[in-house]
Design an enzyme around this catalytic site. Structure first.
Site, PDB file in Angstrom:
ATOM      1  N   ASP A   1       0.791  -1.171   0.074  1.00 17.83           N
ATOM      2  CA  ASP A   1      -0.127  -0.143  -0.084  1.00 17.83           C
ATOM      3  C   ASP A   1       0.886   1.243   0.071  1.00 17.83           C
ATOM      4  OD1 ASP A   1       0.665  -0.991   2.647  1.00 17.83           O
ATOM      5  OD2 ASP A   1      -0.627   0.337   3.666  1.00 17.83           O
TER       6      ASP A   1
ATOM      7  N   GLU B   1      -0.594  -1.970   5.044  1.00 20.36           N
ATOM      8  CA  GLU B   1       0.333  -1.861   6.563  1.00 20.36           C
ATOM      9  C   GLU B   1       0.034  -0.655   7.131  1.00 20.36           C
ATOM     10  OE1 GLU B   1       3.287  -0.951   8.998  1.00 20.36           O
ATOM     11  OE2 GLU B   1       3.108   0.419   7.144  1.00 20.36           O
TER      12      GLU B   1
HETATM   13 ZN   LIG Z   1       5.142   3.679   6.303  1.00 18.45          ZN
HETATM   14 ZN   LIG Z   2       6.302   1.050   5.348  1.00 17.34          ZN
END
Ligand SMILES: [Zn+2]
Ligand SMILES: [Zn+2]
Length: 394
Positions: free
Chosen positions: A81, A139
């Site tokens: 991401d 994440e």
């Molecule tokens: Zn980051």
């Molecule tokens: Zn990262």
């Protein structure tokens, strides 16, 4: 020797990995929206003849099994991401999605793991054991793609004996990699506090309950969580970056809102500190005639690099890169959802140097000018392949 084979393949694949990185970099997608990125990874895995499965919506898990007999399993993880940042770099591979940017290097992690996958596919006849590839979404946003994939069983069938992950680090020169055994990154919780009083004219404080003064006491007192209650050997951070008392020179407001972050490296202490902070703030507010709502939004746990695995991994890295290219890392009080793997499996999260001062590539992650020295990709794809086959006992 497998090391020389991997080094040669890394050289051969370098241009392709850079092209993949640039493609992903120019098409960044926010957490939980990695649709195109996930499709790109799926297409590349198809080209390599690697079977894959979807998990946690945009996540992918795939297996590469060596032809020598072994039932050992190791997992390699990359996150996919990007962040809500507008890229300021004027580069040919600049973000084409307005307001979205790969400013944390997850484009690098994903393209690098694809390169590693290709190396391992080429080497199938030369190693035994199974490599589980984890391409993970989200994440950067709670509850974190790692926790979702673990819930959906990414660490089962087959269960890996170790999980390895790498992350870019612009503080380290490209070509070097950093390791730390034991506790490495912090748990991170968001704090939302509302201190309530009774507003009124600033000239008549005796008729009001001033939430600004209550807040001042709370802010000072809460720092004792760090200075008096926390074990000095156990790093703890408490910071409030937002304090809104929207009164005026002569107006005492009804309430004050605070937002802050609490970071620690011990789950027991983390839970204890949550209760203490709440109790302290509520007690102070009450003793001064007001009240306090203390809300904690729990973030990722702390990240621990399993010592035995990390020491072995580090020595394999020295073997692959040369001792001079492996450096020690200090504790880093930021959070990373790789921590979830480290809480339930033996895990090692290491850093890939991406700095090149001569070319002005020094910006921190999460900034609009973040970029990497791409030559580091040649080492990163080979190193991860080498660490995997070594971990599998080859
Ligand atoms: Zn980051
Ligand atoms: Zn990262």
């Amino acid at each position: 020797m497998i090391k020389q084979r991997i080094q040669q393949l890394s050289k051969d694949l370098f241009n392709e990995v850079v092209a993949n990185r640039r493609h992903i970099h120019s098409h960044p997608e926010l957490s939980f929206h990695e649709v195109e990125t996930s499709a790109f990874v799926a297409k590349k895995l198809d080209e390599l003849g690697i079977g894959w499965e979807r998990m946690a919506d945009n996540g992918l898990v795939a297996l590469i099994t060596g032809e020598k007999p072994s039932d050992k399993v190791v997992a390699l993880r990359a996150d996919m991401d990007a962040l809500p940042i507008t890229e300021a770099n004027e580069v040919p591979y600049k973000s084409q999605n307005a307001g979205v940017m790969h400013a944390c290097g997850h484009d690098v992690h994903t393209s690098s793991l694809l390169g590693t996958a290709k190396i391992l596919t080429e080497l199938k006849s030369e190693f035994g054991g199974t490599v589980k590839l984890i391409f993970q979404p989200a994440e950067e946003r709670l509850p974190g793609g790692a926790s979702l994939m673990i819930k959906e069983g990414v660490l089962e069938n087959p269960r890996p004996a170790a999980v390895l992950g790498q992350h870019v680090m612009p503080l380290i020169d490209a070509g070097k990699f950093g390791f730390r055994s034991g506790k490495y990154m912090a748990s991170t919780d968001e704090l939302y506090v509302t201190v309530k009083g009774k507003g009124g004219h600033g000239a008549q404080p005796q008729q009001n309950v001033d939430p600004v003064i209550i807040t001042a006491h709370i802010l000072i007192a809460l720092q004792q969580i760090v200075s008096r209650f926390a074990d000095p050997k156990n790093p703890t951070v408490l910071s409030f970056g937002k304090v809104i008392a929207n009164g005026a020179t002569n107006v005492i407001p009804n309430e004050v809102k605070l937002e802050g972050t609490f970071r620690a490296l011990d789950e027991g202490w983390r839970a204890e500190a949550h209760l203490k902070m709440k109790k302290m703030a509520e007690g102070i507010a009450e003793s001064m005639g007001g009240s306090c709502e203390f809300t904690i939004m729990k973030g990722y746990p702390f990240l621990i690099n399993e010592p035995k695995l990390t020491e072995a991994t580090r020595s394999h890295a020295e073997d692959y890169l040369g001792k001079e290219n492996v450096v020690d890392l200090d504790i880093w009080m930021a959070a990373e959802d790789f921590a979830y793997y480290s809480q339930v499996a033996d895990a090692c999260f290491y850093r890939m140097g991406t700095r090149n001062e001569g070319r002005g590539i020094t910006s921190a992650v999460h900034t609009p000018t973040f970029d990497i020295e791409e030559t580091a990709l040649e080492q990163s794809i080979g190193l991860m392949a080498y660490l995997a086959v070594k971990q599998l006992g080859n």
